[in-house]
Motif scaffolding. Structure first.
Motif, PDB file in Angstrom:
ATOM      1  N   PRO A  22       0.834  -1.205   0.000  1.00 35.17           N
ATOM      2  CA  PRO A  22       0.000   0.000   0.000  1.00 35.17           C
ATOM      3  C   PRO A  22       0.870   1.257   0.000  1.00 35.17           C
ATOM      4  O   PRO A  22       2.018   1.219   0.467  1.00 35.17           O
ATOM      5  CB  PRO A  22      -0.781  -0.105   1.317  1.00 35.17           C
ATOM      6  CG  PRO A  22      -0.662  -1.513   1.748  1.00 35.17           C
ATOM      7  CD  PRO A  22       0.619  -2.031   1.170  1.00 35.17           C
ATOM      8  N   PRO A  23       0.335   2.365  -0.487  1.00 39.70           N
ATOM      9  CA  PRO A  23       1.109   3.614  -0.508  1.00 39.70           C
ATOM     10  C   PRO A  23       1.340   4.141   0.904  1.00 39.70           C
ATOM     11  O   PRO A  23       0.638   3.758   1.845  1.00 39.70           O
ATOM     12  CB  PRO A  23       0.210   4.559  -1.312  1.00 39.70           C
ATOM     13  CG  PRO A  23      -1.165   4.025  -1.110  1.00 39.70           C
ATOM     14  CD  PRO A  23      -1.012   2.530  -1.004  1.00 39.70           C
ATOM     15  N   ASP A  24       2.331   5.028   1.035  1.00 34.40           N
ATOM     16  CA  ASP A  24       2.533   5.696   2.314  1.00 34.40           C
ATOM     17  C   ASP A  24       1.248   6.425   2.698  1.00 34.40           C
ATOM     18  O   ASP A  24       0.446   6.793   1.844  1.00 34.40           O
ATOM     19  CB  ASP A  24       3.682   6.703   2.219  1.00 34.40           C
ATOM     20  CG  ASP A  24       5.035   6.025   2.195  1.00 34.40           C
ATOM     21  OD1 ASP A  24       5.123   4.836   2.576  1.00 34.40           O
ATOM     22  OD2 ASP A  24       6.005   6.684   1.797  1.00 34.40           O
ATOM     23  N   GLY A  25       1.085   6.667   3.984  1.00 32.32           N
ATOM     24  CA  GLY A  25      -0.112   7.350   4.461  1.00 32.32           C
ATOM     25  C   GLY A  25      -1.096   6.403   5.115  1.00 32.32           C
ATOM     26  O   GLY A  25      -2.177   6.802   5.517  1.00 32.32           O
ATOM     27  N   ARG A  26      -0.740   5.139   5.219  1.00 37.94           N
ATOM     28  CA  ARG A  26      -1.618   4.183   5.874  1.00 37.94           C
ATOM     29  C   ARG A  26      -1.384   4.156   7.375  1.00 37.94           C
ATOM     30  O   ARG A  26      -2.188   3.629   8.116  1.00 37.94           O
ATOM     31  CB  ARG A  26      -1.437   2.786   5.288  1.00 37.94           C
ATOM     32  CG  ARG A  26      -1.651   2.755   3.796  1.00 37.94           C
ATOM     33  CD  ARG A  26      -2.730   1.924   3.293  1.00 37.94           C
ATOM     34  NE  ARG A  26      -3.014   0.753   4.071  1.00 37.94           N
ATOM     35  CZ  ARG A  26      -4.105   0.059   3.926  1.00 37.94           C
ATOM     36  NH1 ARG A  26      -4.981   0.416   3.043  1.00 37.94           N
ATOM     37  NH2 ARG A  26      -4.335  -0.992   4.654  1.00 37.94           N
TER      38      ARG A  26
END
Length: 168
Positions: A22-26
């Motif tokens: 998953p992208p950063d920011g999770r």
């Protein structure tokens, strides 16, 4: 480490490369406040109680400036799981650290630290009520942490549906 027993189920498969991750920011950005912390955890289905319990994991470990930018331990016993994080968060006086790094706070002895996101647990009235409970009742913290962490571990793990019989 002295903490609670955590139940979990195997099943999530690790990705072959970072491109499938998953992208950063999770995960919450430690430099931000309670609105951001809630937004991150609410979208994963966590309640305020579960959020505060999970943040209590900061009883363990420390920040490393070459990884997160922040530096230092949250507690004096970073290899022991306890409710000490909440006692320190609520009872110590925190002042902004003067240094060449992201905004973080230190206690009077300058030997432990908190991030802005940590202090939002102290400063937000709803979060603080739960933190006060955990500060005074380690057993309640352990129980809630075990449940919240088990829930976190289960995210993304395929679950077989179980059928339950009940009376209506």
């Amino acid at each position: 480490m002295g903490g609670p027993t955590i139940s979990w189920s195997p099943g999530r498969t690790d990705a072959d490369s970072g491109k499938a991750c998953p992208p950063d920011g999770r995960l919450p950005d430690a430099a931000r406040q309670e609105d951001h912390v809630r937004a991150i955890f609410y979208r994963m289905g966590f309640s305020d109680r579960e959020i505060v319990a999970l943040v209590g994991a900061h009883a363990l470990g420390r920040c490393h400036s070459d990884r997160s930018g922040f530096d230092g331990p949250w507690t004096h016993s970073p290899t022991t799981f306890s409710n000490e994080f909440f006692r320190l968060l609520l009872d110590e006086t925190w002042t902004e650290r003067k240094w060449n790094g992201p905004k973080q706070y230190e206690n009077g002895a300058k030997d432990i630290m908190m991030t802005p996101a940590d202090l939002s647990i102290r400063d937000d009235p709803d979060f603080r009520k739960i933190a006060e409970e955990y500060k005074n009742d380690e057993e309640a913290f352990f129980k809630d942490f075990a449940a919240a962490y088990s829930k976190l571990l289960a995210l993304g793990v395929p679950q077989k549906r179980k059928k339950f019989l009940g009376l209506f």
